[in-house]
Design a protein around this motif. Structure first.
Motif, PDB file in Angstrom:
ATOM      1  N   THR A   2       0.380  -3.708 -10.018  1.00 43.88           N
ATOM      2  CA  THR A   2      -0.418  -4.830  -9.534  1.00 43.88           C
ATOM      3  C   THR A   2      -1.049  -4.542  -8.184  1.00 43.88           C
ATOM      4  O   THR A   2      -2.136  -5.003  -7.900  1.00 43.88           O
ATOM      5  N   GLY A   3      -0.364  -3.776  -7.350  1.00 43.84           N
ATOM      6  CA  GLY A   3      -0.874  -3.509  -6.018  1.00 43.84           C
ATOM      7  C   GLY A   3      -2.137  -2.672  -6.020  1.00 43.84           C
ATOM      8  O   GLY A   3      -2.873  -2.639  -5.045  1.00 43.84           O
ATOM      9  N   CYS A   4      -2.413  -1.975  -7.099  1.00 44.54           N
ATOM     10  CA  CYS A   4      -3.570  -1.078  -7.142  1.00 44.54           C
ATOM     11  C   CYS A   4      -4.666  -1.591  -8.069  1.00 44.54           C
ATOM     12  O   CYS A   4      -5.846  -1.351  -7.828  1.00 44.54           O
ATOM     13  N   SER A   5      -4.259  -2.297  -9.138  1.00 43.05           N
ATOM     14  CA  SER A   5      -5.230  -2.625 -10.180  1.00 43.05           C
ATOM     15  C   SER A   5      -6.275  -3.631  -9.718  1.00 43.05           C
ATOM     16  O   SER A   5      -7.364  -3.697 -10.269  1.00 43.05           O
ATOM     17  N   GLY A   6      -5.946  -4.433  -8.709  1.00 44.00           N
ATOM     18  CA  GLY A   6      -6.922  -5.391  -8.202  1.00 44.00           C
ATOM     19  C   GLY A   6      -8.192  -4.698  -7.742  1.00 44.00           C
ATOM     20  O   GLY A   6      -9.286  -5.230  -7.867  1.00 44.00           O
ATOM     21  N   CYS A   7      -8.063  -3.529  -7.201  1.00 38.63           N
ATOM     22  CA  CYS A   7      -9.228  -2.805  -6.703  1.00 38.63           C
ATOM     23  C   CYS A   7      -9.631  -1.637  -7.597  1.00 38.63           C
ATOM     24  O   CYS A   7     -10.805  -1.285  -7.662  1.00 38.63           O
ATOM     25  N   HIS A   8      -8.672  -1.022  -8.257  1.00 37.26           N
ATOM     26  CA  HIS A   8      -8.997   0.178  -9.041  1.00 37.26           C
ATOM     27  C   HIS A   8      -9.117  -0.123 -10.526  1.00 37.26           C
ATOM     28  O   HIS A   8      -9.430   0.776 -11.302  1.00 37.26           O
ATOM     29  N   GLY A   9      -8.847  -1.364 -10.940  1.00 35.66           N
ATOM     30  CA  GLY A   9      -8.948  -1.714 -12.354  1.00 35.66           C
ATOM     31  C   GLY A   9      -7.631  -1.500 -13.069  1.00 35.66           C
ATOM     32  O   GLY A   9      -6.822  -0.669 -12.669  1.00 35.66           O
ATOM     33  N   TRP A  25     -12.739  13.392  -7.337  1.00 36.49           N
ATOM     34  CA  TRP A  25     -11.987  12.907  -6.185  1.00 36.49           C
ATOM     35  C   TRP A  25     -12.918  12.831  -4.993  1.00 36.49           C
ATOM     36  O   TRP A  25     -13.616  13.794  -4.688  1.00 36.49           O
ATOM     37  N   THR A  26     -12.937  11.690  -4.314  1.00 38.88           N
ATOM     38  CA  THR A  26     -13.666  11.610  -3.057  1.00 38.88           C
ATOM     39  C   THR A  26     -13.045  12.585  -2.071  1.00 38.88           C
ATOM     40  O   THR A  26     -13.725  13.261  -1.308  1.00 38.88           O
ATOM     41  N   TYR A  27     -11.726  12.640  -2.141  1.00 37.79           N
ATOM     42  CA  TYR A  27     -10.977  13.501  -1.238  1.00 37.79           C
ATOM     43  C   TYR A  27     -10.344  14.634  -2.032  1.00 37.79           C
ATOM     44  O   TYR A  27      -9.391  14.408  -2.788  1.00 37.79           O
ATOM     45  N   PRO A  28     -10.869  15.853  -1.869  1.00 37.50           N
ATOM     46  CA  PRO A  28     -10.364  16.985  -2.659  1.00 37.50           C
ATOM     47  C   PRO A  28      -8.863  17.190  -2.490  1.00 37.50           C
ATOM     48  O   PRO A  28      -8.200  17.686  -3.396  1.00 37.50           O
ATOM     49  N   ARG A  29      -8.316  16.773  -1.354  1.00 38.84           N
ATOM     50  CA  ARG A  29      -6.882  16.998  -1.137  1.00 38.84           C
ATOM     51  C   ARG A  29      -6.032  16.205  -2.124  1.00 38.84           C
ATOM     52  O   ARG A  29      -4.845  16.492  -2.294  1.00 38.84           O
ATOM     53  N   ASN A  30      -6.653  15.203  -2.795  1.00 38.32           N
ATOM     54  CA  ASN A  30      -5.880  14.447  -3.770  1.00 38.32           C
ATOM     55  C   ASN A  30      -5.545  15.261  -5.011  1.00 38.32           C
ATOM     56  O   ASN A  30      -4.771  14.822  -5.852  1.00 38.32           O
ATOM     57  N   ALA A  31      -6.144  16.437  -5.126  1.00 40.13           N
ATOM     58  CA  ALA A  31      -5.805  17.311  -6.245  1.00 40.13           C
ATOM     59  C   ALA A  31      -4.396  17.878  -6.074  1.00 40.13           C
ATOM     60  O   ALA A  31      -3.790  18.333  -7.030  1.00 40.13           O
ATOM     61  N   ALA A  44      -6.878   5.460   3.056  1.00 43.08           N
ATOM     62  CA  ALA A  44      -8.159   6.165   3.179  1.00 43.08           C
ATOM     63  C   ALA A  44      -9.068   5.306   4.039  1.00 43.08           C
ATOM     64  O   ALA A  44      -8.638   4.807   5.078  1.00 43.08           O
ATOM     65  N   ASN A  45     -10.292   5.095   3.604  1.00 35.01           N
ATOM     66  CA  ASN A  45     -11.223   4.274   4.375  1.00 35.01           C
ATOM     67  C   ASN A  45     -11.449   2.929   3.699  1.00 35.01           C
ATOM     68  O   ASN A  45     -11.043   2.721   2.562  1.00 35.01           O
ATOM     69  N   GLY A  46     -12.145   2.050   4.394  1.00 33.01           N
ATOM     70  CA  GLY A  46     -12.504   0.772   3.820  1.00 33.01           C
ATOM     71  C   GLY A  46     -11.282  -0.038   3.428  1.00 33.01           C
ATOM     72  O   GLY A  46     -10.334  -0.172   4.199  1.00 33.01           O
ATOM     73  N   MET A  47     -11.299  -0.540   2.194  1.00 34.76           N
ATOM     74  CA  MET A  47     -10.226  -1.428   1.757  1.00 34.76           C
ATOM     75  C   MET A  47      -8.963  -0.700   1.345  1.00 34.76           C
ATOM     76  O   MET A  47      -7.942  -1.307   1.060  1.00 34.76           O
ATOM     77  N   MET A  48      -9.061   0.609   1.239  1.00 37.24           N
ATOM     78  CA  MET A  48      -7.888   1.385   0.822  1.00 37.24           C
ATOM     79  C   MET A  48      -6.997   1.621   2.026  1.00 37.24           C
ATOM     80  O   MET A  48      -7.087   2.639   2.700  1.00 37.24           O
ATOM     81  N   GLY A  49      -6.160   0.639   2.314  1.00 39.75           N
ATOM     82  CA  GLY A  49      -5.304   0.728   3.483  1.00 39.75           C
ATOM     83  C   GLY A  49      -4.033   1.506   3.201  1.00 39.75           C
ATOM     84  O   GLY A  49      -3.784   1.910   2.081  1.00 39.75           O
TER      85      GLY A  49
HETATM   86  C1  HEC Z   1      -7.828  -3.655  -1.378  1.00 45.78           C
HETATM   87  C2  HEC Z   1      -8.353  -2.770  -2.420  1.00 45.78           C
HETATM   88  C3  HEC Z   1      -7.513  -1.540  -2.776  1.00 45.78           C
HETATM   89  C4  HEC Z   1      -6.189  -1.506  -3.129  1.00 45.78           C
HETATM   90  C5  HEC Z   1      -5.184  -2.653  -3.220  1.00 45.78           C
HETATM   91  C6  HEC Z   1      -5.892  -0.116  -3.438  1.00 45.78           C
HETATM   92  N1  HEC Z   1      -7.022   0.654  -3.260  1.00 45.78           N
HETATM   93 FE1  HEC Z   1      -7.143   2.671  -3.546  1.00 45.78          FE
HETATM   94  N2  HEC Z   1      -9.057   2.658  -2.809  1.00 45.78           N
HETATM   95  C7  HEC Z   1      -9.781   1.527  -2.486  1.00 45.78           C
HETATM   96  C8  HEC Z   1     -11.076   1.926  -1.968  1.00 45.78           C
HETATM   97  C9  HEC Z   1     -12.185   0.990  -1.491  1.00 45.78           C
HETATM   98  C10 HEC Z   1     -11.082   3.363  -1.996  1.00 45.78           C
HETATM   99  C11 HEC Z   1     -12.187   4.309  -1.515  1.00 45.78           C
HETATM  100  C12 HEC Z   1     -11.820   4.673  -0.072  1.00 45.78           C
HETATM  101  C13 HEC Z   1     -12.598   5.798   0.511  1.00 45.78           C
HETATM  102  O1  HEC Z   1     -13.536   6.312  -0.122  1.00 45.78           O
HETATM  103  O2  HEC Z   1     -12.212   6.217   1.630  1.00 45.78           O
HETATM  104  C14 HEC Z   1      -9.790   3.782  -2.550  1.00 45.78           C
HETATM  105  C15 HEC Z   1      -9.427   5.111  -2.731  1.00 45.78           C
HETATM  106  C16 HEC Z   1      -8.266   5.512  -3.404  1.00 45.78           C
HETATM  107  C17 HEC Z   1      -7.924   6.867  -3.766  1.00 45.78           C
HETATM  108  C18 HEC Z   1      -8.761   8.103  -3.445  1.00 45.78           C
HETATM  109  C19 HEC Z   1      -9.669   8.380  -4.612  1.00 45.78           C
HETATM  110  C20 HEC Z   1     -10.476   9.647  -4.437  1.00 45.78           C
HETATM  111  O3  HEC Z   1     -11.445   9.802  -5.216  1.00 45.78           O
HETATM  112  O4  HEC Z   1     -10.162  10.508  -3.607  1.00 45.78           O
HETATM  113  C21 HEC Z   1      -6.734   6.849  -4.430  1.00 45.78           C
HETATM  114  C22 HEC Z   1      -5.971   8.025  -5.029  1.00 45.78           C
HETATM  115  C23 HEC Z   1      -6.318   5.470  -4.467  1.00 45.78           C
HETATM  116  N3  HEC Z   1      -7.261   4.674  -3.843  1.00 45.78           N
HETATM  117  C24 HEC Z   1      -5.143   5.037  -5.053  1.00 45.78           C
HETATM  118  C25 HEC Z   1      -4.639   3.750  -4.921  1.00 45.78           C
HETATM  119  C26 HEC Z   1      -3.334   3.344  -5.376  1.00 45.78           C
HETATM  120  C27 HEC Z   1      -2.359   4.233  -6.138  1.00 45.78           C
HETATM  121  C28 HEC Z   1      -3.175   2.046  -5.006  1.00 45.78           C
HETATM  122  C29 HEC Z   1      -1.919   1.178  -5.165  1.00 45.78           C
HETATM  123  C30 HEC Z   1      -0.757   1.707  -4.508  1.00 45.78           C
HETATM  124  C31 HEC Z   1      -4.408   1.627  -4.352  1.00 45.78           C
HETATM  125  N4  HEC Z   1      -5.264   2.689  -4.316  1.00 45.78           N
HETATM  126  C32 HEC Z   1      -4.653   0.341  -3.870  1.00 45.78           C
HETATM  127  C33 HEC Z   1      -9.347   0.208  -2.594  1.00 45.78           C
HETATM  128  C34 HEC Z   1      -8.035  -0.184  -2.860  1.00 45.78           C
END
Ligand code: HEC
Length: 83
Positions: A2-9, A25-31, A44-49
Motif C-alpha cells: 500500500t505504501g508504494c502503489s498509491g504512486c507507482h500503481g 531505471w531513472t537511476y541506473p544504480r537501481n540495477a 529520490a526526488n520529488g514525491m519519492m521520499g
Molecule cells: C508519494 C508518492 C510515492 C510513494 C508513496 C512512493 N514513490 Fe517511488 N517514486 C515516486 C516518484 C515521483 C519517483 C520519481 C523520483 C525521481 O525521479 O527522482 C519515484 C521513484 C522510485 C524509484 C526509482 C525508479 C527509477 O526508475 O529509478 C523506485 C525504485 C521507487 N520509487 C520505489 C518505490 C517503492 C518500493 C515505494 C514503497 C516503499 C515507493 N516508491 C513509494 C513517488 C512515490
C-alpha cells in the motif's frame, strides 16, 4: 504494498511515480541491490521520499524482492542476477 502503489500503481505500472516493472531505471544504480536499497531507504526526488520512516529494514528487503519479481525488462539488463 500500500505504501508504494498509491504512486507507482497496483501493478507497479506507474502513476504519479514511474513504472517499476519495465527495464527503464531513472537511476541506473537501481540495477544493483545496494543502489536500490539506498534509494528506498534515503529516497529520490520529488514525491519519492525516504521510505525508512514507513518500513523496517526487513520490510524493505521484501519490497526489493517484490520489485525484482515484477521486473519485465530485458534479462540482460537485470544485472543483479549475475552479481
Ligand atoms: C508519494 C508518492 C510515492 C510513494 C508513496 C512512493 N514513490 Fe517511488 N517514486 C515516486 C516518484 C515521483 C519517483 C520519481 C523520483 C525521481 O525521479 O527522482 C519515484 C521513484 C522510485 C524509484 C526509482 C525508479 C527509477 O526508475 O529509478 C523506485 C525504485 C521507487 N520509487 C520505489 C518505490 C517503492 C518500493 C515505494 C514503497 C516503499 C515507493 N516508491 C513509494 C513517488 C512515490
Amino acid at each position: 504494498m500500500t505504501g508504494c502503489s498509491g504512486c507507482h500503481g497496483h501493478e507497479a505500472e506507474g502513476k504519479l511515480g514511474p513504472g517499476l516493472a519495465d527495464d527503464y531505471w531513472t537511476y541506473p544504480r537501481n540495477a544493483t541491490d545496494q543502489g536500490l536499497f539506498e534509494l528506498l531507504f534515503g529516497g529520490a526526488n520529488g514525491m519519492m521520499g525516504p521510505q525508512y520512516v514507513n518500513f523496517t529494514t526487513d520490510e524493505m528487503l521484501h519490497i526489493m524482492a517484490f520489485i525484482r519479481d515484477i521486473y519485465q525488462g530485458d534479462p540482460k539488463k537485470a544485472k543483479w542476477l549475475t552479481q
